[in-house]
Design an enzyme around this catalytic site. Structure first.
Site, PDB file in Angstrom:
ATOM      1  N   THR A  28       0.786  -1.391  -0.100  1.00 61.06           N
ATOM      2  CA  THR A  28       0.088  -0.081  -0.001  1.00 61.06           C
ATOM      3  C   THR A  28       0.612   1.212   0.024  1.00 61.06           C
ATOM      4  OG1 THR A  28      -1.679   1.178   1.071  1.00 61.06           O
ATOM      5  CG2 THR A  28      -0.214  -0.411   2.659  1.00 61.06           C
ATOM      6  N   GLU A  49      -5.054  -2.348   4.309  1.00 65.20           N
ATOM      7  CA  GLU A  49      -5.219  -3.030   5.969  1.00 65.20           C
ATOM      8  C   GLU A  49      -5.907  -4.470   6.433  1.00 65.20           C
ATOM      9  OE1 GLU A  49      -4.521   0.094   3.982  1.00 65.20           O
ATOM     10  OE2 GLU A  49      -2.320   0.655   5.253  1.00 65.20           O
ATOM     11  N   LYS A  98      -8.862  20.353  13.382  1.00 62.86           N
ATOM     12  CA  LYS A  98      -9.490  19.969  14.800  1.00 62.86           C
ATOM     13  C   LYS A  98      -9.971  21.549  15.760  1.00 62.86           C
ATOM     14  CE  LYS A  98      -7.063  16.218  14.071  1.00 62.86           C
ATOM     15  NZ  LYS A  98      -5.736  14.489  14.531  1.00 62.86           N
ATOM     16  N   TRP A 135     -13.561  18.197  15.245  1.00 60.19           N
ATOM     17  CA  TRP A 135     -13.375  18.273  14.115  1.00 60.19           C
ATOM     18  C   TRP A 135     -14.424  18.438  13.052  1.00 60.19           C
ATOM     19  CZ3 TRP A 135     -11.404  12.188  14.698  1.00 60.19           C
ATOM     20  CH2 TRP A 135     -10.370  12.475  15.432  1.00 60.19           C
TER      21      TRP A 135
END
Lengths: 548, 548
Positions: free
Chosen positions: A187, A334, A444, A449
């Protein structure tokens, strides 16, 4: 914990979860089910025999348990056979991503310590350039699509079909530890070398069973059942083609492998082979819809799962106009990959397609056995209000347990015992997830967020806006605040106050909080983009750095 | 074998397969899905809460990891809750077979070392007789169906619903080794004490996933998908009600638990709750078809899976006349239980119901992950000619790894690393299994096996035969030869030559070999049967012993 664990009786067989077992049922339920690939057309009995032949070819080439076999090929029956034969002899299948740069391909083949390479003629030029840099490689096998083999400037063991034809038709596949690595691939991030992920037999079997159950059992995700016909449109070197070739083989469905993706040919195969289910990234689906063949073909039999990137509303609208039943999946290299699939409840399935579009575009509902949580900055789960966002963290039985020979990076991925996806999402009252941003792009501010993607999407709805980027910039009081860069549409004028007023309507409708509106909105001539045309937020941030 | 096994990155979570994870998806896909049981009707969110409450009740009663909790109940929401809560705290659920004799029930409760007993008022008389013989039991919880609790002559901790209502609504279920025992129950043979089988969390999760995939994905077995409504008609103390409550919960389908089986009520529940899928042994299905309510009810929505014994052709014919879609499953206590399910290919599904009957009655096709072989006397696989028979031996990830505290019996079960079912079967060219006999009843002649059941079935087709038994008798040359005992139909006469001539037609049609025809055919007045009316072959053989 002191649970009860009983020693097995003498002779009791502790059945390991191995990829070879995924081959059992397809040929029992549908021995005559077809595998179609180029000029090849054979059934499940022959698939098993060909896998045994390939195992013999690999063994004769000196491949044993623990060795790595690289494949550079388009989507083909050969790739499907390698998906099984390589792990089934205890070796590791390296799906080489042929879209990487030649340096990156070389790096991954060195890093994975490939011992044997199966290479399609189309990729001979790549391998020719690398052949002196691959000290672990002991042999090459050539793959082609029926024409005479291309001339390799290096020595090879021969051509795939010729070698298979000469090999024994049976192979006594051994049992071994289900935690043995079966597959590996790489990746790429925006910086540094590609990272190797890896998956065990156990992980792939469990991913297959959970995905098979989900795609078959939930009427709101009716994608793949025994009478379907499957054709991947995700490269097989990309996260196991989302794991679906294993599911399809388990079920014994007809499988069509399209070779190199050519939109008109994909549509012809759909039409002529009776394809009902495919999956692909939005770009591929867009190419197909734009093809000449698609214009004259009824696409309404097609069930399409998209993922890898968020589909645009325009694409989704076009699919729905053509009668395509589409769903969205979510996952990453993943994660094997599937974590969630969009899903319609029976009531939602009765809505008009117009109303269904938003539901089908959502990231979806986690599969069985997937534990998924959205965690804010201080480690608390976010509210299920579809407004609050948090990082997607997961646990399932099919996650890479680290990065190949980079334990520090693996430890970072697995902080606190949860796999950190780096994606930021919200969840609604029905438990449906929506990815909102990447962690590195999220803004942030004051402990909350803000999704930069959401702000970009809302600002871009303003008619005078041609392009927009939102990034976080340092703020002494709130840590970060959003800053928007705007390119006006040709001939249009726009200023910061107009944009702020425009955004207020989304505050009123509850899509964003008031404090998400950027104070700083800059009108610019152009915005930096990457080589593939995406916003280059790294460069944008670098440009802005020092200004604060 | 030296496969590649990579050490996990620090912090990487190695996800164990635990029963608690089967609860995740149902409430996500169908939070409002219903559980119906007597006067109780609640949804999947409440199911999770009630399981947490039960876990708190168990913990407060002193039950910890490794302890065994016995349940004596009819099919109920309580049993479903115990299926989850007991294993989820690391304890072992003992499904007590309330149909055993009181001595056998006492034996199993002593042998399993039950620590807490959940007992329905209907079974208080049993427990009252046993209470002094259960030294390991530290407490009792009473279960009832809404009336005031029955008066127990022994001390109890209280009534289930009262205890649940008083308990905390959340419980932090721990993770632990997936090989921890989750359930145990007892299987009875014709001789000796009941034997305890046991299943781990891992085994039950894998049985659930493979069964869910099979029942949903194969259009030839379309039994259970998300919009179905499930009602068991197999007791929940009988091999996890064939594992279907776990599958149903994974999918979030509506579940209806009928309490004590009363045929008219079962049919009313089917009608009123919209039931679409049930399973039961042939006897129960027969009772239902004979019920008054069934006469006036359209049964054609019902999908029924039968197993546990071979259904008679008369039963199957009646089901098909009523429009019921029925399938046959095969398995046993030792196998969790499901090994095979009958399956129709798309072409077979187009046949007339008359033609489908034989296919639907067959033992079926092994599930994904089931390795099944038919082995003859000398350990060779039998030919796939549907005529040769061999013992069914299996490997799957969900088989008991022995018998509780009887390692010698476990070793016998697992001779040679395959679980020996003790069943004898044939397999046809399509790979479909048919159970033909029990190992102990099969007749071994000249190195070949003859199915006593098949001979009985063929002989009984003769109009002058009222009842027939076939057993093997010693033979100096062939080891054994078949001997048939025949009771003539009232008023009819029949002799050995007629029967032999009758059997010749099945030799001609390829259903039996010529050497399967018994030389000895005796016409008798009656044949010994067991207390439940089955042929008592043990007694028949004993009667015949000494005559040869």
């Amino acid at each position: 914990m002191n649970t009860r664990i009983i020693e097995s009786a003498p002779g009791a067989y502790q059945y390991p979860l191995l990829i070879k077992q995924l081959l059992l049922s397809g040929q029992r339920y549908a021995p005559g089910g077809e595998i179609v690939s180029g000029a090849h057309r054979y059934d499940y009995r022959q698939l098993s025999q060909r896998i045994a032949r390939l195992a013999n070819v690999l063994t004769e080439a000196g491949i044993g348990a623990g060795d790595t076999v690289a494949v550079l090929d388009w989507d083909s029956h050969r790739y499907l056979e390698a998906y099984f034969a390589v792990p089934m002899i205890g070796a590791v299948l390296h799906h080489v991503n042929v879209r990487l740069s030649i340096d990156q391909i070389g790096y991954t083949m060195q890093h994975a310590e490939d011992k044997l390479v199966l290479v399609h003629d189309d990729f001979l030029p790549i391998v020719e350039q690398l052949v002196d840099q691959l000290p672990t490689v002991q042999g090459y096998i050539q793959l082609n699509d029926g024409e005479a083999s291309g001339r390799a400037t290096f020595e090879t063991l021969g051509e795939y079909e010729v070698l298979l034809a000469a090999a024994e038709v049976s192979y006594d596949f051994p049992d071994f530890d289900e935690n043995s690595v079966a597959t590996t691939f790489y990746t790429t991030g925006t910086t540094g070398n590609p990272k190797g992920v890896y998956f065990s037999h156990r992980q792939l079997v469990l991913h297959t069973l959970a995905t098979a159950t989900t795609l078959a059992a939930f009427d709101g995700v009716p994608l793949l059942r025994s009478e379907d016909v499957y054709m991947p449109m995700t490269p097989m070197f990309h996260v196991h083609a989302w794991g679906i070739p294993y599911v399809a083989t388990l079920l014994g469905v007809k499988q069509v492998y399209p070779g190199r993706y050519e939109p008109n040919r994909l549509v012809r195969l759909y039409r002529e082979e009776g394809v009902t289910f495919s999956h692909g990234v939005p770009t591929v689906l867009q190419m197909i819809l734009n093809s000449e063949e698609a214009e004259s073909t009824d696409l309404s039999r097609w069930k399409l799962m998209t993922g890898g990137a968020a589909p645009t509303e325009a694409l989704v609208r076009k699919m729905s106009e053509r009668g395509i039943r589409f769903y969205t999946g979510y996952g990453m290299s993943e994660t094997c990959p599937i974590l969630t699939i969009s899903h319609l409840s029976p009531a939602q399935a009765q809505l008009s397609m117009e109303e269904q579009i938003a539901l089908r575009m959502r990231t979806g509902v986690p599969l069985p056995l997937v534990e998924l949580r959205l965690m804010d900055d201080v480690g608390n789960p976010v509210a299920a209000d579809d407004l609050s966002v948090g990082e997607v963290q997961v646990r399932t039985p099919w996650l890479t347990q680290g990065y190949l020979r980079e334990p520090e990076k693996g430890a970072e991925l697995w902080q606190g015992g949860w796999l950190h996806t780096g994606d930021v999402a919200s969840i609604n009252a029905d438990g449906v997830i929506q990815i909102r941003d990447r962690m590195k792009d999220v803004i942030k501010t004051g402990g909350e967020w803000i999704s930069s993607l959401l702000l970009e999407s809302l600002i871009s709805k303003h008619p005078a806006v041609a392009n927009v980027a939102v990034v976080g910039v340092p703020d002494p009081r709130w840590d970060e605040r959003p800053l928007a860069m705007i390119v006006p549409a040709e001939g249009a004028e726009v200023d910061a106050d107009q944009i702020k007023a425009h955004l207020m309507q989304y505050v009123d409708s509850g899509q964003i909080n008031k404090w998400a509106i950027p104070e700083q909105i800059r009108v610019v001539d152009s915005i930096p983009v990457t080589s593939v045309g995406k916003l280059d937020k790294k460069r944008i941030r670098a440009q802005l750095a020092g200004q604060f």
